[in-house]
Write a protein that holds these residues in place. Structure first.
Motif, mmCIF file in Angstrom:
data_model
loop_
_atom_site.group_PDB
_atom_site.id
_atom_site.type_symbol
_atom_site.label_atom_id
_atom_site.label_comp_id
_atom_site.label_asym_id
_atom_site.label_seq_id
_atom_site.Cartn_x
_atom_site.Cartn_y
_atom_site.Cartn_z
ATOM 1 N N PHE A 60 -0.624 -15.591 15.202
ATOM 2 C CA PHE A 60 -0.462 -14.987 13.879
ATOM 3 C C PHE A 60 -0.408 -16.042 12.782
ATOM 4 O O PHE A 60 -0.951 -15.846 11.700
ATOM 5 C CB PHE A 60 0.779 -14.091 13.826
ATOM 6 C CG PHE A 60 0.544 -12.730 14.427
ATOM 7 C CD1 PHE A 60 -0.299 -11.828 13.816
ATOM 8 C CD2 PHE A 60 1.162 -12.364 15.611
ATOM 9 C CE1 PHE A 60 -0.533 -10.570 14.363
ATOM 10 C CE2 PHE A 60 0.937 -11.120 16.170
ATOM 11 C CZ PHE A 60 0.094 -10.224 15.548
ATOM 12 N N LEU B 195 -3.018 -15.853 9.839
ATOM 13 C CA LEU B 195 -2.562 -15.650 8.472
ATOM 14 C C LEU B 195 -2.851 -16.848 7.574
ATOM 15 O O LEU B 195 -3.075 -16.680 6.376
ATOM 16 C CB LEU B 195 -1.072 -15.307 8.455
ATOM 17 C CG LEU B 195 -0.713 -13.966 9.097
ATOM 18 C CD1 LEU B 195 0.794 -13.790 9.179
ATOM 19 C CD2 LEU B 195 -1.354 -12.806 8.356
ATOM 20 N N SER B 196 -2.891 -18.037 8.147
ATOM 21 C CA SER B 196 -3.152 -19.218 7.323
ATOM 22 C C SER B 196 -4.611 -19.270 6.856
ATOM 23 O O SER B 196 -4.915 -19.918 5.863
ATOM 24 C CB SER B 196 -2.807 -20.496 8.087
ATOM 25 O OG SER B 196 -3.749 -20.733 9.126
ATOM 26 N N SER C 165 -6.487 -16.389 6.302
ATOM 27 C CA SER C 165 -6.874 -15.064 5.807
ATOM 28 C C SER C 165 -6.284 -14.806 4.432
ATOM 29 O O SER C 165 -5.148 -15.183 4.152
ATOM 30 C CB SER C 165 -6.366 -13.981 6.763
ATOM 31 O OG SER C 165 -6.943 -14.125 8.025
ATOM 32 N N LEU D 13 -5.163 -11.739 2.535
ATOM 33 C CA LEU D 13 -4.880 -10.333 2.738
ATOM 34 C C LEU D 13 -4.567 -9.670 1.399
ATOM 35 O O LEU D 13 -3.934 -10.270 0.533
ATOM 36 C CB LEU D 13 -3.685 -10.161 3.680
ATOM 37 C CG LEU D 13 -3.829 -10.748 5.082
ATOM 38 C CD1 LEU D 13 -2.516 -10.600 5.841
ATOM 39 C CD2 LEU D 13 -4.956 -10.087 5.850
ATOM 40 N N VAL E 26 -1.003 -6.408 3.671
ATOM 41 C CA VAL E 26 0.310 -7.002 3.953
ATOM 42 C C VAL E 26 1.324 -5.894 4.210
ATOM 43 O O VAL E 26 2.099 -5.961 5.176
ATOM 44 C CB VAL E 26 0.759 -7.926 2.793
ATOM 45 C CG1 VAL E 26 2.218 -8.339 2.972
ATOM 46 C CG2 VAL E 26 -0.141 -9.153 2.700
ATOM 47 N N LEU F 103 0.730 -4.390 7.627
ATOM 48 C CA LEU F 103 1.209 -5.277 8.691
ATOM 49 C C LEU F 103 2.732 -5.235 8.782
ATOM 50 O O LEU F 103 3.287 -5.181 9.892
ATOM 51 C CB LEU F 103 0.727 -6.705 8.462
ATOM 52 C CG LEU F 103 -0.753 -6.955 8.729
ATOM 53 C CD1 LEU F 103 -1.155 -8.355 8.256
ATOM 54 C CD2 LEU F 103 -1.077 -6.781 10.206
#
Length: 125
Positions: free
Chosen positions: A95, A99-100, A102, A104, A109, A112
């Motif tokens: 993750f 996430l680093s 992407s 979003l 967010v 998620l």
């Protein structure tokens, strides 16, 4: 059921998953000819590989193909394999890497966060 499916096998399985019903090998061959240009022999060879792995059950007469693996099972297996292979089995590392890299939306967010909240509190309390 845990089965390693290669890209070509996933193409065959995708046809069955999208149809959401059993198809004959001929029907699968026709769809893959139209969509990606595979000839009948290629499709039949890949179907037979899926049968050998237990991903498809062949039913006669007419070489009916029945998916024995769901899309969700295949996704789960592939995700677990990726996490094991690339992130030492750590979902946190996966993750963090995801996430680093992407961007979003606020909506993504929130979705998620809701998914994580539901996982940690499955009864909704």
């Amino acid at each position: 059921m845990e089965v390693k499916l290669f890209d070509s096998e996933l193409k065959v399985m995708d046809v069955l998953w999208r149809a959401d019903r059993d198809l004959t090998a001929g029907q699968i061959a026709k769809i893959l000819l139209d969509e990606i240009g595979w000839n009948r022999n290629t499709t039949y060879t890949v179907i037979k590989k899926c049968i050998a792995k237990g991903a498809i059950e062949r039913r006669d007469p007419k070489f009916i193909c029945h998916a024995q693996v769901t899309r969700q099972q295949a996704q789960s297996y592939e995700t677990d394999e990726l996490i094991d292979k690339m992130f030492d089995g750590s979902k946190q590392k996966f993750f963090a890497a995801f996430l680093s890299n992407s961007r979003l939306t606020e909506e993504e967010v929130d979705q998620l966060k809701e998914m994580i909240s539901n996982m940690s509190n499955p009864s909704g309390q």
